[in-house]
Design a protein around this motif. Structure first.
Motif, mmCIF file in Angstrom:
data_model
loop_
_atom_site.group_PDB
_atom_site.id
_atom_site.type_symbol
_atom_site.label_atom_id
_atom_site.label_comp_id
_atom_site.label_asym_id
_atom_site.label_seq_id
_atom_site.Cartn_x
_atom_site.Cartn_y
_atom_site.Cartn_z
ATOM 1 N N THR A 116 0.809 -1.217 0.000
ATOM 2 C CA THR A 116 0.000 0.000 0.000
ATOM 3 C C THR A 116 0.848 1.276 0.000
ATOM 4 O OG1 THR A 116 -1.845 -1.125 1.091
ATOM 5 C CG2 THR A 116 -1.792 1.282 1.225
ATOM 6 N N PRO A 117 1.816 1.442 0.929
ATOM 7 C CA PRO A 117 2.631 2.665 0.874
ATOM 8 C C PRO A 117 3.525 2.726 -0.356
ATOM 9 C CG PRO A 117 3.462 1.144 2.544
ATOM 10 C CD PRO A 117 2.148 0.613 2.096
ATOM 11 N N VAL A 118 3.922 1.573 -0.872
ATOM 12 C CA VAL A 118 4.757 1.561 -2.080
ATOM 13 C C VAL A 118 3.953 2.054 -3.279
ATOM 14 C CG1 VAL A 118 6.016 0.083 -3.688
ATOM 15 C CG2 VAL A 118 6.242 -0.285 -1.239
ATOM 16 N N LEU A 119 2.730 1.552 -3.457
ATOM 17 C CA LEU A 119 1.880 2.018 -4.552
ATOM 18 C C LEU A 119 1.510 3.490 -4.371
ATOM 19 C CD1 LEU A 119 -0.625 -0.902 -5.303
ATOM 20 C CD2 LEU A 119 1.371 -0.188 -6.607
ATOM 21 N N GLY A 120 1.308 3.896 -3.106
ATOM 22 C CA GLY A 120 1.016 5.294 -2.831
ATOM 23 C C GLY A 120 2.153 6.196 -3.279
ATOM 24 N N PHE A 121 3.389 5.727 -3.089
ATOM 25 C CA PHE A 121 4.559 6.495 -3.529
ATOM 26 C C PHE A 121 4.672 6.517 -5.045
ATOM 27 C CE2 PHE A 121 9.035 6.348 -4.880
ATOM 28 C CZ PHE A 121 9.472 7.592 -4.436
ATOM 29 N N LEU A 122 4.474 5.361 -5.681
ATOM 30 C CA LEU A 122 4.634 5.256 -7.131
ATOM 31 C C LEU A 122 3.530 5.978 -7.900
ATOM 32 C CD1 LEU A 122 5.691 1.491 -7.444
ATOM 33 C CD2 LEU A 122 7.170 3.511 -7.587
ATOM 34 N N LEU A 123 2.287 5.911 -7.384
ATOM 35 C CA LEU A 123 1.155 6.497 -8.098
ATOM 36 C C LEU A 123 0.898 7.949 -7.722
ATOM 37 C CD1 LEU A 123 -1.388 3.517 -7.917
ATOM 38 C CD2 LEU A 123 0.065 4.166 -9.844
ATOM 39 N N PHE A 124 1.063 8.273 -6.423
ATOM 40 C CA PHE A 124 0.700 9.606 -5.952
ATOM 41 C C PHE A 124 1.874 10.370 -5.332
ATOM 42 C CE2 PHE A 124 -3.065 6.797 -5.328
ATOM 43 C CZ PHE A 124 -3.835 7.315 -6.366
ATOM 44 N N ARG A 125 3.068 9.773 -5.416
ATOM 45 C CA ARG A 125 4.272 10.401 -4.861
ATOM 46 C C ARG A 125 4.124 10.743 -3.388
ATOM 47 N NH1 ARG A 125 8.314 8.679 -7.696
ATOM 48 N NH2 ARG A 125 7.864 8.825 -9.912
ATOM 49 N N ARG A 126 3.426 9.863 -2.673
ATOM 50 C CA ARG A 126 3.305 10.071 -1.237
ATOM 51 C C ARG A 126 4.612 9.703 -0.547
ATOM 52 N NH1 ARG A 126 -2.583 7.826 0.737
ATOM 53 N NH2 ARG A 126 -3.866 9.351 -0.378
ATOM 54 N N LYS A 127 4.957 10.502 0.449
ATOM 55 C CA LYS A 127 6.196 10.257 1.173
ATOM 56 C C LYS A 127 6.140 8.915 1.897
ATOM 57 C CE LYS A 127 9.225 12.358 4.658
ATOM 58 N NZ LYS A 127 9.387 13.462 5.635
ATOM 59 N N THR A 128 7.219 8.173 1.793
ATOM 60 C CA THR A 128 7.300 6.894 2.496
ATOM 61 C C THR A 128 8.622 6.818 3.253
ATOM 62 O OG1 THR A 128 7.073 4.498 2.229
ATOM 63 C CG2 THR A 128 8.371 5.644 0.580
ATOM 64 N N THR A 129 8.698 5.948 4.218
ATOM 65 C CA THR A 129 9.866 5.880 5.096
ATOM 66 C C THR A 129 10.775 4.721 4.724
ATOM 67 O OG1 THR A 129 8.616 4.522 6.682
ATOM 68 C CG2 THR A 129 8.588 6.916 7.001
ATOM 69 N N TRP A 130 11.995 4.764 5.254
ATOM 70 C CA TRP A 130 12.977 3.728 4.925
ATOM 71 C C TRP A 130 12.536 2.354 5.420
ATOM 72 C CZ3 TRP A 130 15.154 0.759 8.735
ATOM 73 C CH2 TRP A 130 15.020 1.221 10.044
ATOM 74 N N ASN A 131 11.838 2.335 6.558
ATOM 75 C CA ASN A 131 11.443 1.026 7.086
ATOM 76 C C ASN A 131 10.341 0.383 6.249
ATOM 77 O OD1 ASN A 131 10.048 3.309 8.568
ATOM 78 N ND2 ASN A 131 8.720 1.612 9.193
ATOM 79 N N THR A 132 9.596 1.204 5.481
ATOM 80 C CA THR A 132 8.613 0.639 4.562
ATOM 81 C C THR A 132 9.312 -0.195 3.496
ATOM 82 O OG1 THR A 132 7.041 2.447 4.875
ATOM 83 C CG2 THR A 132 6.859 1.181 2.834
ATOM 84 N N TRP A 133 10.387 0.378 2.924
ATOM 85 C CA TRP A 133 11.130 -0.347 1.893
ATOM 86 C C TRP A 133 11.852 -1.559 2.490
ATOM 87 C CZ3 TRP A 133 9.884 0.814 -2.883
ATOM 88 C CH2 TRP A 133 9.356 2.091 -3.149
ATOM 89 N N ALA A 134 12.314 -1.405 3.722
ATOM 90 C CA ALA A 134 12.940 -2.556 4.398
ATOM 91 C C ALA A 134 11.904 -3.664 4.602
ATOM 92 C CB ALA A 134 13.523 -2.129 5.739
ATOM 93 N N GLY A 135 10.668 -3.269 4.942
ATOM 94 C CA GLY A 135 9.588 -4.237 5.099
ATOM 95 C C GLY A 135 9.277 -4.947 3.797
#
Length: 317
Positions: A116-135
């Protein structure tokens, strides 16, 4: 303290019901195909939410014009979200009855939490955190281990593929709800989207499936459990629980539904192993993969910025 304990209990009840519903979904495959089952359970779930809407969403503070605008937005949002829900739930049901493994199905579906946060970043450029990508990395490693055969070969069949694609649609559904949530009547929105999803399933079922009265009778308890409990009761518990809980904490509790699905599958096999046959046994590494996926989901939900602020707050003697 008492209110927080009650809220936490409600959140865990929600996760338990959602997790154990995977067992009911597997068993429904003995009697009904995916479209018929989803159509009946979502219509039943929508009906069960009608009294909830009447009690908790009276909207007496809105003017007639505001109500009209809100109800229009609710209808449009429910139409869009319900259609995405139709695709996501259809893939989940098809993948679940193909795998016939509640735990594995739930862990793969649970990847929507990190997607969900990854798609939010890719589609809407929503800010995401490093631990999201680690997850995401942890969940990917866990998925690889989960789909390994004992002979070190990949066991990524049609069921796993459909569930994995479906996880993207579950993430898309969450993002869609987020786009509409401030403009709609939340409970009515949920109820109407279930009606949309249910009717779309039943319409296609008339063309592509051959539902029978015997099949509906055989799947009665699965329909009742997934319709009334998984949709009506669990959704109400979620709403009441989140009113007194931190969103991050709630998301972490909800991610435990994968664990409850696995436990439910094991318990059901101990009671009636002939009815819940798992076509492919999970290897020891697969169970390690389940644990890593769960860790990845939880880790991606943690707010380290908030935790850091709490730790740096000056202590008063």
């Amino acid at each position: 303290m008492k209110q927080k304990l009650v809220a936490t209990s409600l959140l865990f009840i929600t996760a338990i019901i959602w997790g154990s519903a995977f067992v009911a979904q597997v068993l429904s495959g003995n009697h009904l195909e995916a479209l018929t089952f989803n159509g009946t359970r979502f219509i039943l779930g929508a009906i069960s939410l009608i009294p909830v809407c009447a009690i908790f969403e009276k909207e007496t503070d809105l003017s007639p014009e505001e109500k009209k605008t809100r109800h229009k937005n609710t209808f449009i949002g429910a139409l869009v979200a319900g259609t995405i829900l139709f695709i996501a739930s259809g893939m989940q049901q098809f993948g679940t009855i193909t795998l016939r493994d509640p735990g594995k199905s739930a862990f793969i579906t649970g990847l929507y939490t990190v997607l969900t946060p990854v798609l939010g970043f890719l589609l809407f450029r929503r800010k995401t955190t490093w631990n999201t990508w680690a997850g995401v990395v942890l969940a990917s490693v866990g998925l690889y281990l989960l789909c390994l055969k004992p002979g070190d070969e990949m066991m990524f069949g049609i069921g796993e593929i459909v569930l994995f694609i479906g996880a993207f649609f579950w993430a898309g559904h969450i993002l869609t709800v987020d786009r509409f949530v401030d403009k709609v009547s939340v409970l009515r929105f949920s109820c109407w989207q279930f009606f949309v999803c249910g009717f779309e399933n039943l319409i296609l079922a008339l063309f592509f499936e051959q539902p029978t009265v015997e099949g509906l009778k055989g799947a009665t308890w699965s329909i009742l459990y997934c319709g009334i409990l998984s949709v009506g009761v669990a959704y109400t518990c979620q709403i009441l629980g989140q009113k007194k809980s931190d969103p991050t904490f709630a998301a972490i509790v909800f991610s435990s539904e994968s664990v409850f699905a696995a436990i439910g599958g094991v318990l059901w096999n101990l009671i009636t192993p002939e009815r819940l046959h798992v076509d492919q046994e999970i290897s020891p590494l697969g169970y390690v993969g389940c644990a890593i996926i769960f860790i990845g989901i939880v880790f991606s939900q943690l707010d380290f910025t908030k935790l850091s602020k709490r730790n740096n707050k000056p202590q008063i003697d």
